[in-house]
Motif scaffolding. Structure first.
Motif, PDB file in Angstrom:
ATOM      1  N   SER A 122       0.844  -1.192   0.000  1.00 17.33           N
ATOM      2  CA  SER A 122       0.000   0.000   0.000  1.00 17.33           C
ATOM      3  C   SER A 122       0.886   1.251   0.000  1.00 17.33           C
ATOM      4  O   SER A 122       1.958   1.271   0.606  1.00 17.33           O
ATOM      5  CB  SER A 122      -0.893  -0.022   1.239  1.00 17.33           C
ATOM      6  OG  SER A 122      -1.388   1.256   1.482  1.00 17.33           O
ATOM      7  N   SER A 123       0.404   2.315  -0.679  1.00 17.31           N
ATOM      8  CA  SER A 123       1.188   3.559  -0.681  1.00 17.31           C
ATOM      9  C   SER A 123       0.922   4.359   0.591  1.00 17.31           C
ATOM     10  O   SER A 123       1.629   5.312   0.885  1.00 17.31           O
ATOM     11  CB  SER A 123       0.835   4.390  -1.907  1.00 17.31           C
ATOM     12  OG  SER A 123      -0.553   4.628  -1.919  1.00 17.31           O
ATOM     13  N   ASP A 124      -0.099   3.968   1.341  1.00 18.37           N
ATOM     14  CA  ASP A 124      -0.457   4.727   2.528  1.00 18.37           C
ATOM     15  C   ASP A 124      -0.109   3.923   3.775  1.00 18.37           C
ATOM     16  O   ASP A 124      -0.976   3.508   4.527  1.00 18.37           O
ATOM     17  CB  ASP A 124      -1.966   5.044   2.496  1.00 18.37           C
ATOM     18  CG  ASP A 124      -2.376   5.841   3.709  1.00 18.37           C
ATOM     19  OD1 ASP A 124      -1.538   6.603   4.219  1.00 18.37           O
ATOM     20  OD2 ASP A 124      -3.526   5.676   4.170  1.00 18.37           O
ATOM     21  N   THR A 125       1.170   3.662   3.950  1.00 21.46           N
ATOM     22  CA  THR A 125       1.538   2.881   5.115  1.00 21.46           C
ATOM     23  C   THR A 125       2.942   3.253   5.567  1.00 21.46           C
ATOM     24  O   THR A 125       3.617   4.076   4.952  1.00 21.46           O
ATOM     25  CB  THR A 125       1.427   1.371   4.814  1.00 21.46           C
ATOM     26  OG1 THR A 125       1.542   0.667   6.033  1.00 21.46           O
ATOM     27  CG2 THR A 125       2.509   0.888   3.861  1.00 21.46           C
ATOM     28  N   HIS A 126       3.388   2.635   6.647  1.00 23.00           N
ATOM     29  CA  HIS A 126       4.736   2.907   7.147  1.00 23.00           C
ATOM     30  C   HIS A 126       5.772   2.245   6.246  1.00 23.00           C
ATOM     31  O   HIS A 126       5.540   1.168   5.711  1.00 23.00           O
ATOM     32  CB  HIS A 126       4.874   2.364   8.563  1.00 23.00           C
ATOM     33  CG  HIS A 126       4.048   3.107   9.559  1.00 23.00           C
ATOM     34  ND1 HIS A 126       4.517   4.208  10.228  1.00 23.00           N
ATOM     35  CD2 HIS A 126       2.777   2.923   9.969  1.00 23.00           C
ATOM     36  CE1 HIS A 126       3.571   4.678  11.017  1.00 23.00           C
ATOM     37  NE2 HIS A 126       2.495   3.907  10.880  1.00 23.00           N
ATOM     38  N   VAL A 127       6.913   2.901   6.104  1.00 27.22           N
ATOM     39  CA  VAL A 127       8.015   2.311   5.333  1.00 27.22           C
ATOM     40  C   VAL A 127       8.831   1.393   6.240  1.00 27.22           C
ATOM     41  O   VAL A 127       9.300   0.336   5.813  1.00 27.22           O
ATOM     42  CB  VAL A 127       8.908   3.434   4.735  1.00 27.22           C
ATOM     43  CG1 VAL A 127      10.103   2.834   4.012  1.00 27.22           C
ATOM     44  CG2 VAL A 127       8.099   4.314   3.801  1.00 27.22           C
ATOM     45  N   LEU A 128       8.991   1.807   7.499  1.00 35.81           N
ATOM     46  CA  LEU A 128       9.748   1.008   8.459  1.00 35.81           C
ATOM     47  C   LEU A 128       8.758   0.374   9.429  1.00 35.81           C
ATOM     48  O   LEU A 128       7.997   1.075  10.082  1.00 35.81           O
ATOM     49  CB  LEU A 128      10.737   1.886   9.227  1.00 35.81           C
ATOM     50  CG  LEU A 128      11.670   2.747   8.361  1.00 35.81           C
ATOM     51  CD1 LEU A 128      12.553   3.631   9.223  1.00 35.81           C
ATOM     52  CD2 LEU A 128      12.526   1.871   7.458  1.00 35.81           C
ATOM     53  N   GLY A 129       8.757  -0.941   9.500  1.00 36.36           N
ATOM     54  CA  GLY A 129       7.808  -1.602  10.384  1.00 36.36           C
ATOM     55  C   GLY A 129       7.854  -3.094  10.174  1.00 36.36           C
ATOM     56  O   GLY A 129       8.741  -3.613   9.482  1.00 36.36           O
ATOM     57  N   MET A 130       6.875  -3.784  10.786  1.00 43.83           N
ATOM     58  CA  MET A 130       6.804  -5.241  10.635  1.00 43.83           C
ATOM     59  C   MET A 130       5.719  -5.547   9.614  1.00 43.83           C
ATOM     60  O   MET A 130       4.542  -5.269   9.834  1.00 43.83           O
ATOM     61  CB  MET A 130       6.461  -5.886  11.962  1.00 43.83           C
ATOM     62  CG  MET A 130       6.402  -7.393  11.846  1.00 43.83           C
ATOM     63  SD  MET A 130       6.284  -8.190  13.455  1.00 43.83           S
ATOM     64  CE  MET A 130       7.340  -9.593  13.255  1.00 43.83           C
TER      65      MET A 130
END
Ligand SMILES: Cc1cc2nc3c(=O)[nH]c(=O)nc-3n(C[C@H](O)[C@H](O)[C@H](O)COP(=O)(O)OP(=O)(O)OC[C@H]3O[C@@H](n4cnc5c(N)ncnc54)[C@H](O)[C@@H]3O)c2cc1C
Length: 440
Positions: free
Chosen positions: A34-42
């Motif tokens: 998704s383009s609407d999400t965190h780049v760094l995460g799980m």
């Protein structure tokens, strides 16, 4: 076209691992695309599956038997065949060479050989090892008569192999990249690990029936369901995500993670040892150095196309990659500590003695492995780039007519992700360019 269904799984790792990652500031990402999400995460990984729950390969997705039948007059598939040479119109350096055909050996071996000539162009897709090998071994009609070889690639290497230079293209086989992986391994309760299928025959039987009846259950598990994406330089002293909560702009390349920590539902890296009865189930946190600076190479060992070339992936050859690896292993150990703090039973099996560089190096030497993401050995870049390119932005080999490359070898640098979907995107783009050129 029927590329299959992207499926997210929800079997592994145990919930405590997700909670531990969140505690360290890595938000849970349901849809990593998704383009609407965190780049760094799980992030949840996605896999291409067919409706029956089988992983879908590109051959079945793009060339199902029903489609092959409709194209039987203009499609010829030779399975098990080996392309031994790309044939060129001329080895005269004063005229621009054109690829005119290939020499192919059937699965029966060298006795069954033939030449296939083309009307328009050849699209080479032998992968990041096979494509440079074939360019280095290319062969001209004229040279064929006197039995000598000619090739496209770095002049020095070709001369050393007694191969006449059709085109001096220094980028061929250079800039080979891969993702280096370093697992840390733990024991966890058997039911939380896919090893339960090996150790509990009744569970295995139940799961086999579940799969046969509904196409679901443990047998569909890809073993690797979730990954943590981090930036080594933005980890805090305590290995937490300093940018936690920031929805970074994913189109800005400076935000791309350089670390992927894969959660793996087995312990052993050597699957043949999985029978070893160590008691509980296994769990691995595998650091992937996904934006490496190190570059290796592919070189011919022999002018015999049946002999695999030699590859040096030069893992961690650049000290910045080693620093990233240290950060990834340290983050994995911090995660394990956090999982244990939550009261979840997890014990060390193969971990570094300490986080001192000497102990980390010893662990890297003992456990490091390829993640099979070979790439960039025929990179897309100008011929005179400081890191010389092999193909232009239409995938055409510099200085040669009638020859494109469409596989993982063309990525300018290895992508900070697993490569399969990106390679399919290259192939689709290549098909578009071929069709557009034909219609104009
Ligand atoms: C074990 C494993 C697991 C992987 N898992 C994943 C995953 O889960 N997700 C993901 O995104 N990526 C995964 N990858 C990586 C992904 O499969 C590769 O990046 C991708 O397949 C590369 O595509 P390619 O077309 O460049 O090369 P390939 O898929 O390797 O295709 C090249 C083909 O050319 C053939 N070939 C080479 N030379 C010749 C010749 N001279 N004549 C005839 N044929 C030749 C080879 O046999 C091969 O079939 C995995 C790779 C491996 C090895």
């Amino acid at each position: 076209m029927h590329p299959g269904v992207y499926i997210y799984f929800n079997m592994f790792p145990p919930p405590s691992a997700i909670k531990a990652a969140e505690n360290l500031g890595f938000p849970y990402i349901q849809d990593v695309n998704s383009s609407d999400t965190h780049v760094l995460g799980m992030a949840n990984m996605s896999y291409t599956m067919d409706e029956r729950g089988y992983r879908n390969d590109t051959a079945s997705a793009f060339l199902p038997p029903s489609l092959v039948k409709t194209r039987k007059n203009n499609l010829n598939i030779s399975t098990g065949a080996l392309v031994t040479k790309i044939l060129f119109s001329s080895d005269n350096l004063s005229s621009r060479p054109r690829a005119v055909g290939v020499q192919v050996e059937s699965a029966d071996g060298p006795s069954n050989k033939r030449e296939i000539m083309v009307n328009k162009e050849i699209i080479l897709c032998a992968g990041a090892i096979g494509s440079p090998q074939l360019l280095l071994l290319s062969f001209s009609h004229k040279a064929k008569e006197n039995g000598s070889s000619s090739g496209i690639g770095p002049k020095d290497h070709l001369s050393k192999m007694n191969i006449k230079v059709v085109k001096d293209l220094p980028g061929v086989g250079n800039h080979m990249q891969d993702h280096f992986g370093i697992p840390v391994i733990f024991e966890i309760p058997l039911n939380d690990s896919i090893i339960v299928l090996q150790k509990r025959p009744l569970t295995a039987i139940k799961e086999i029936f579940k799969f046969l009846i509904s196409g679901q259950g443990l047998l569909t598990s890809p073993i690797h369901e979730l990954s943590i994406f981090a930036q080594s330089h933005s980890l805090t002293a305590d290995f937490a995500n300093a940018k936690s909560g920031d929805k970074l702009d994913w189109t800005d390349s400076s935000n791309i993670p350089d670390l992927e920590i894969m959660t793996i539902a087995v312990g052993e890296t050597d699957l043949s040892k999985m029978n070893k009865d160590t008691g509980d189930g296994g769990f691995g946190l595998w650091t992937g150095v996904v934006q490496p600076f190190s570059r290796g190479y592919v070189r011919l060992k022999s002018i015999d196309p049946r002999i695999a070339p030699s590859c040096d992936l030069n893992f961690l050859g650049d000290s910045r990659d080693r620093e990233a690896a240290y950060a990834g292993i340290s983050l994995s150990m911090r995660l394990k500590e956090e999982i244990a703090k939550l009261g979840y039973p997890i014990t060390d099996v193969a971990v570094p003695k300490s986080l001192d560089p000497a102990d980390l190096d010893a662990h890297i030497t003992a456990q490091g492995l390829t993640l099979y993401h070979y790439s960039s050995s025929c990179r897309m870049a100008p011929e005179d780039d400081p890191l010389p390119g092999v193909v232009d932005d239409e995938l055409k080999v510099h200085g040669i007519d009638g020859l494109r490359i469409a596989d993982a070898s063309i990525f300018p640098n290895v992508l900070a992700t697993h490569l399969q979907a990106a390679v399919v995107a290259v192939a689709e783009k290549c098909a578009d360019m071929v069709l557009n050129e034909a219609s104009s």
